[in-house]
Design a protein around this motif. Sequence first.
Motif, mmCIF file in Angstrom:
data_model
loop_
_atom_site.group_PDB
_atom_site.id
_atom_site.type_symbol
_atom_site.label_atom_id
_atom_site.label_comp_id
_atom_site.label_asym_id
_atom_site.label_seq_id
_atom_site.Cartn_x
_atom_site.Cartn_y
_atom_site.Cartn_z
ATOM 1 N N SER A 18 0.826 -1.195 0.000
ATOM 2 C CA SER A 18 0.000 0.000 0.000
ATOM 3 C C SER A 18 0.867 1.255 0.000
ATOM 4 C CB SER A 18 -0.929 -0.002 1.212
ATOM 5 O OG SER A 18 -1.709 1.161 1.242
ATOM 6 N N ASP A 22 1.084 4.041 -3.041
ATOM 7 C CA ASP A 22 0.792 5.448 -2.754
ATOM 8 C C ASP A 22 1.963 6.337 -3.155
ATOM 9 O OD1 ASP A 22 -1.655 4.708 -1.778
ATOM 10 O OD2 ASP A 22 -1.111 4.881 0.345
ATOM 11 N N LEU A 25 2.000 6.646 -6.935
ATOM 12 C CA LEU A 25 0.920 7.513 -7.410
ATOM 13 C C LEU A 25 1.211 8.980 -7.128
ATOM 14 C CD1 LEU A 25 -2.318 5.518 -6.510
ATOM 15 C CD2 LEU A 25 -1.421 6.010 -8.782
ATOM 16 N N THR A 26 1.752 9.264 -5.937
ATOM 17 C CA THR A 26 2.114 10.646 -5.595
ATOM 18 C C THR A 26 3.188 11.158 -6.545
ATOM 19 O OG1 THR A 26 1.571 10.304 -3.266
ATOM 20 C CG2 THR A 26 3.034 12.146 -3.779
ATOM 21 N N ARG A 29 1.663 11.790 -10.060
ATOM 22 C CA ARG A 29 0.911 13.046 -10.152
ATOM 23 C C ARG A 29 1.853 14.243 -10.254
ATOM 24 N NH1 ARG A 29 -2.340 10.644 -6.266
ATOM 25 N NH2 ARG A 29 -1.463 11.942 -4.612
ATOM 26 N N ALA A 69 -4.566 5.651 -13.227
ATOM 27 C CA ALA A 69 -4.650 5.421 -11.781
ATOM 28 C C ALA A 69 -4.401 6.718 -11.010
ATOM 29 C CB ALA A 69 -3.642 4.357 -11.363
ATOM 30 N N GLU A 72 -7.399 9.067 -11.349
ATOM 31 C CA GLU A 72 -8.586 8.575 -10.642
ATOM 32 C C GLU A 72 -8.517 8.962 -9.174
ATOM 33 O OE1 GLU A 72 -11.468 4.676 -10.412
ATOM 34 O OE2 GLU A 72 -9.637 4.610 -11.594
ATOM 35 N N VAL A 73 -7.318 8.857 -8.598
ATOM 36 C CA VAL A 73 -7.133 9.259 -7.202
ATOM 37 C C VAL A 73 -7.289 10.768 -7.068
ATOM 38 C CG1 VAL A 73 -5.466 9.402 -5.306
ATOM 39 C CG2 VAL A 73 -5.667 7.290 -6.620
ATOM 40 N N ALA A 76 -10.879 11.922 -7.459
ATOM 41 C CA ALA A 76 -11.835 11.303 -6.534
ATOM 42 C C ALA A 76 -12.796 12.291 -5.876
ATOM 43 C CB ALA A 76 -11.087 10.490 -5.476
#
Length: 201
Positions: A18, A22, A25-26, A29, A69, A72-73, A76
């Motif tokens: 997890s 994360d 993804l951070t 972005r 992905a 999408e985060v 949200a």
Amino acid sequence: MNGTGARRRGRPPRTESSDTRDRILTAAREEFSERGYEKTSVRGIAKAAGVDPALVHHYFGTKEQVFAAAIEVAFAPALDAPEALADGPPAEVGERFTRFILGIWENPATRAPVLAIVRSAVTNETAAAVFRRLVASQLLRRVAAQLDLPDAELRAELAAAQLVGMAMLRYVIKVEPLASADVEQIVARVAPVVQGHLTGP
């Protein structure tokens, strides 16, 4: 002999999964925001996240899938719009939708990732296609479902176009005097138009 160096070749332990996702993804972005879709690479995302590029592929696949992905985060908060529209009288749905979208853009925590999405989407067709799919399936169809009208999807899209256009001029291009206008003044001017798109004849 069974130290962490040997273990890294396999899948990461579940306790790390997890956190690693994360982190990726951070980093994704931030990379998409700073470099845009075309100049961002899986290798660059991996470097920013402090992981091997193979882990990015393991969790997400291609760059397009990483982008999907990541947005999408980031997107949200906007996905709660249908619930916000349903929570109140139909005569005020335009104002609720307008306030909801403005709230996302006015909050620095939600504005930055959305800004990254928009910048990538307007400069690259692949990124735009990913963004379109997300907006169509996760937001506009759900907003349309709240409207008991035969052309509900078109109405939802027109309302969204009004709000996205306003947001682009205010927050992305920063055209004055719109960029500095008071939020309540914008709501007063824009909400009736959005209401007309959603429920007008």
